[in-house]
Design an enzyme around this catalytic site. Structure first.
Site, PDB file in Angstrom:
ATOM      1  N   LYS A 117       0.371  -1.337   0.109  1.00 21.46           N
ATOM      2  CA  LYS A 117       0.005   0.104   0.187  1.00 21.46           C
ATOM      3  C   LYS A 117       0.921   1.405   0.048  1.00 21.46           C
ATOM      4  O   LYS A 117       1.993   1.395   0.362  1.00 21.46           O
ATOM      5  CB  LYS A 117      -1.257   0.353   1.214  1.00 21.46           C
ATOM      6  CG  LYS A 117      -2.474   0.764   1.238  1.00 21.46           C
ATOM      7  CD  LYS A 117      -3.210  -0.038   0.364  1.00 21.46           C
ATOM      8  CE  LYS A 117      -4.318   0.524   0.537  1.00 21.46           C
ATOM      9  NZ  LYS A 117      -5.499   0.101   0.365  1.00 21.46           N
TER      10      LYS A 117
HETATM   11  P1  NAD Z   1     -13.169   7.452  -2.313  1.00 22.35           P
HETATM   12  O1  NAD Z   1     -12.063   8.442  -1.959  1.00 22.35           O
HETATM   13  O2  NAD Z   1     -13.714   7.154  -4.181  1.00 22.35           O
HETATM   14  O3  NAD Z   1     -13.745   8.595  -1.362  1.00 22.35           O
HETATM   15  C1  NAD Z   1     -14.058   8.405  -0.069  1.00 22.35           C
HETATM   16  C2  NAD Z   1     -15.344   8.692   0.053  1.00 22.35           C
HETATM   17  O4  NAD Z   1     -15.540   8.757   1.720  1.00 22.35           O
HETATM   18  C3  NAD Z   1     -15.604  10.542  -0.068  1.00 22.35           C
HETATM   19  O5  NAD Z   1     -16.875   9.607  -0.365  1.00 22.35           O
HETATM   20  C4  NAD Z   1     -15.686  10.999   0.999  1.00 22.35           C
HETATM   21  O6  NAD Z   1     -16.739  12.310   1.334  1.00 22.35           O
HETATM   22  C5  NAD Z   1     -15.917   9.761   2.355  1.00 22.35           C
HETATM   23  N1  NAD Z   1     -15.320  10.120   3.687  1.00 22.35           N
HETATM   24  C6  NAD Z   1     -14.568  10.893   3.776  1.00 22.35           C
HETATM   25  N2  NAD Z   1     -13.775  10.841   5.275  1.00 22.35           N
HETATM   26  C7  NAD Z   1     -15.312  10.452   5.579  1.00 22.35           C
HETATM   27  C8  NAD Z   1     -15.553  10.422   6.965  1.00 22.35           C
HETATM   28  N3  NAD Z   1     -14.748  10.468   7.930  1.00 22.35           N
HETATM   29  N4  NAD Z   1     -17.249  10.347   6.817  1.00 22.35           N
HETATM   30  C9  NAD Z   1     -17.328   9.829   6.020  1.00 22.35           C
HETATM   31  N5  NAD Z   1     -16.898  10.059   4.645  1.00 22.35           N
HETATM   32  C10 NAD Z   1     -15.955  10.432   4.345  1.00 22.35           C
HETATM   33  O7  NAD Z   1     -12.521   6.425  -2.008  1.00 22.35           O
HETATM   34  P2  NAD Z   1     -13.417   5.102  -2.048  1.00 22.35           P
HETATM   35  O8  NAD Z   1     -12.058   4.523  -3.410  1.00 22.35           O
HETATM   36  O9  NAD Z   1     -14.343   4.437  -2.250  1.00 22.35           O
HETATM   37  O10 NAD Z   1     -12.325   3.843  -0.686  1.00 22.35           O
HETATM   38  C11 NAD Z   1     -13.035   3.764   0.067  1.00 22.35           C
HETATM   39  C12 NAD Z   1     -12.538   2.802   1.035  1.00 22.35           C
HETATM   40  O11 NAD Z   1     -12.774   1.882   0.559  1.00 22.35           O
HETATM   41  C13 NAD Z   1     -11.460   3.040   1.198  1.00 22.35           C
HETATM   42  O12 NAD Z   1     -10.731   2.426   2.641  1.00 22.35           O
HETATM   43  C14 NAD Z   1     -10.317   2.414   0.587  1.00 22.35           C
HETATM   44  O13 NAD Z   1      -9.346   2.174   1.018  1.00 22.35           O
HETATM   45  C15 NAD Z   1     -11.980   1.520   0.136  1.00 22.35           C
HETATM   46  N6  NAD Z   1     -10.980   0.584  -1.106  1.00 22.35           N
HETATM   47  C16 NAD Z   1     -11.211   1.123  -2.144  1.00 22.35           C
HETATM   48  C17 NAD Z   1     -10.903   0.140  -3.379  1.00 22.35           C
HETATM   49  C18 NAD Z   1     -11.600   0.626  -4.737  1.00 22.35           C
HETATM   50  O14 NAD Z   1     -11.007  -0.040  -5.345  1.00 22.35           O
HETATM   51  N7  NAD Z   1     -11.351   2.316  -4.640  1.00 22.35           N
HETATM   52  C19 NAD Z   1     -10.602  -1.201  -2.842  1.00 22.35           C
HETATM   53  C20 NAD Z   1     -10.778  -1.800  -1.494  1.00 22.35           C
HETATM   54  C21 NAD Z   1     -11.340  -1.594  -0.546  1.00 22.35           C
END
Ligand code: NAD
Length: 428
Positions: A117
């Protein structure tokens, strides 16, 4: 000599850091690892940690420095694999934990990768597009020495997207002197990205959610869904649940919570967020300003899809969901896990629930190597099959051993990693 004395200070648990949460999860799985427990220390130490200074020239001529990381937690089963996060709260402990969860996840769904990561401590909203590009390129150059299609393959995570991946791929390729599309996944389709990758994590959350609901005798049609985080993961999962006839009654993002008893119009909400950067001000819903109230909203399925350590001892008692689907990585602390277990709430852990992203990243990487691209239907079918099989195997193990789904998923993942470790033996 006690091994405790040999552990560097940054690896020792402190407070409630994400790394500490991960270590506690490893302690919980260790009694189930049989003779492989002999190797468990390898899971408690990242293989390689790189901390880099990322200086850029701002648009106003000033110089700014950001701290960046790339952690390769384990490569026993293959190259490192895991996303890159741009966020103002990124720390080494967080990146270490996220890299370790990638190790367990990649093994739990049996894709041939280790775990890695990366991240930069920065609020990307404070940068212009030019500054964002310069920071991304400089970061990529700094970690260039340890990444590569056969070494470690970054992907998008919080606040990073296809454009960032395109800049990373281009920077790495310029440094190598030839185009290396397999160095990152989550790229634009025009650069060797995969159909279905953008939606893959949310789709995987949805598929596993349907499986879990079936086990609990719950009909997705009419089910009440609550989602925290409305980005790539939460937004797509919410849309797929709504398309399947569920009612998404509340969404919380970093600014506010919006609720609508009859179900939010998810497509309209996605357009609103694309235009305004947040769910705040969405006309088709009421706003709830007290953030803590979110956790007590009555629902069938709660999808945390924002950041880690959101469900804690402080709010776990309030949760009224029947199923929690961890779209985010590490959203639930071990203490909260115990409370949820006592309340009879089924927690589908991150290492299974959100593995759809890395699964289609694997498809993308395979397609890049063979320069032969699959149809979106093929990708979604294979993704669905892998997610169902992984969930089914973990469910069965949790029944057989009378352990939580998280412990079962960790047993599957850690066993595969440590078997590989044992078979390879120690070098030299
Ligand atoms: P992103 O940047 O697309 O979206 C993040 C979202 O979380 C946004 O809507 C933001 O407003 C919200 N957010 C941020 N801080 C917050 C808070 N304190 N309270 C409430 N909402 C909050 O990110 P993503 O890619 O959707 O990732 C989200 C989660 O999923 C992370 O934990 C990431 O590690 C995990 N994840 C992502 C992927 C991927 O393919 N993108 C894969 C596996 C896991």
């Amino acid at each position: 000599m006690s091994s405790q004395h040999e552990i560097p200070s940054y690896l020792t648990p402190h407070g409630t850091s994400p790394w500490n949460v991960y270590l506690e999860q490893i302690d919980r799985v260790t009694p189930h690892l049989g003779s492989l427990a002999r190797w468990v220390e390898t899971l408690k130490r990242p293989k390689r940690i790189l901390i880099v200074d990322v200086p850029i020239e701002r648009d106003d001529g000033k110089i700014a420095h950001f701290e960046g990381y790339r952690v390769q937690h384990n490569t026993s089963r293959g190259p490192g694999k895991g996303g890159v996060r741009f966020h103002q709260d990124v720390t080494l402990s967080e990146v270490m934990a996220l890299s370790a969860w990638m190790t367990v996840k990649n093994a739990a769904v049996n894709v041939p990768y280790g775990g890695a990561k990366g991240g930069i401590r920065v609020d990307p909203k404070t940068l212009s597009q030019g500054e964002l590009q310069r920071m991304t390129r400089r970061y990529t150059s700094e970690i260039n020495i340890i990444i590569g299609p056969n070494k470690d393959i970054p992907a998008p995570d919080v606040n990073t997207n296809e454009q960032i991946m395109a800049w990373m791929m281009d920077t790495y390729s310029m440094n190598q002197g030839s185009t290396a599309s397999g160095v990152v996944t989550g790229k634009p389709i025009s650069l060797g990205g995969s159909l279905g990758r953008h939606e893959a994590t949310g789709r995987g959350v949805f598929v596993v959610g349907c499986e879990a609901a079936a086990k609990r005798g719950m009909d997705i049609k009419g089910a009440r869904i609550v989602v925290q985080g409305f980005g790539n993961v939460g937004g797509v999962a919410a849309r797929l649940f709504a398309e399947a006839g569920a009612r998404v009654v509340a969404v919380q993002d970093h600014v506010t919570t919006v609720v609508r008893e009859g179900g939010l119009d998810i497509v309209a909400l996605q357009s609103h967020v694309a235009a305004n950067g947040s769910v705040a001000g969405f006309s088709g819903a009421e706003e709830v300003r007290d953030r803590a109230q979110f956790w007590g909203i009555d629902c069938d399925i709660l999808v945390p899809a924002a950041l880690e350590q959101q469900i804690t001892e402080a709010n776990a008692h309030d949760i009224r969901a029947k199923i929690i689907l961890e779209g985010a990585n590490g959203p639930t602390t071990p203490a909260a896990d115990d409370i949820l277990h006592e309340k009879g709430i089924l927690v589908v852990p991150d290492v299974i629930a959100n593995a759809g992203g890395v699964t289609v990243s694997y498809f993308e990487w395979v397609q890049d190597f063979s320069s032969f691209f699959w149809t979106e239907d093929e990708i979604n079918l294979r993704l669905t099959r892998i997610m169902r099989e992984a969930f089914g195997a973990v469910w069965q193990l949790s029944e057989d051993k009378k352990v939580s789904l998280r412990t079962a998923a960790f047993i599957v993942g850690c066993t595969r990693v440590l078997q590989a470790r044992e078979m390879r033996g120690l070098y030299p």
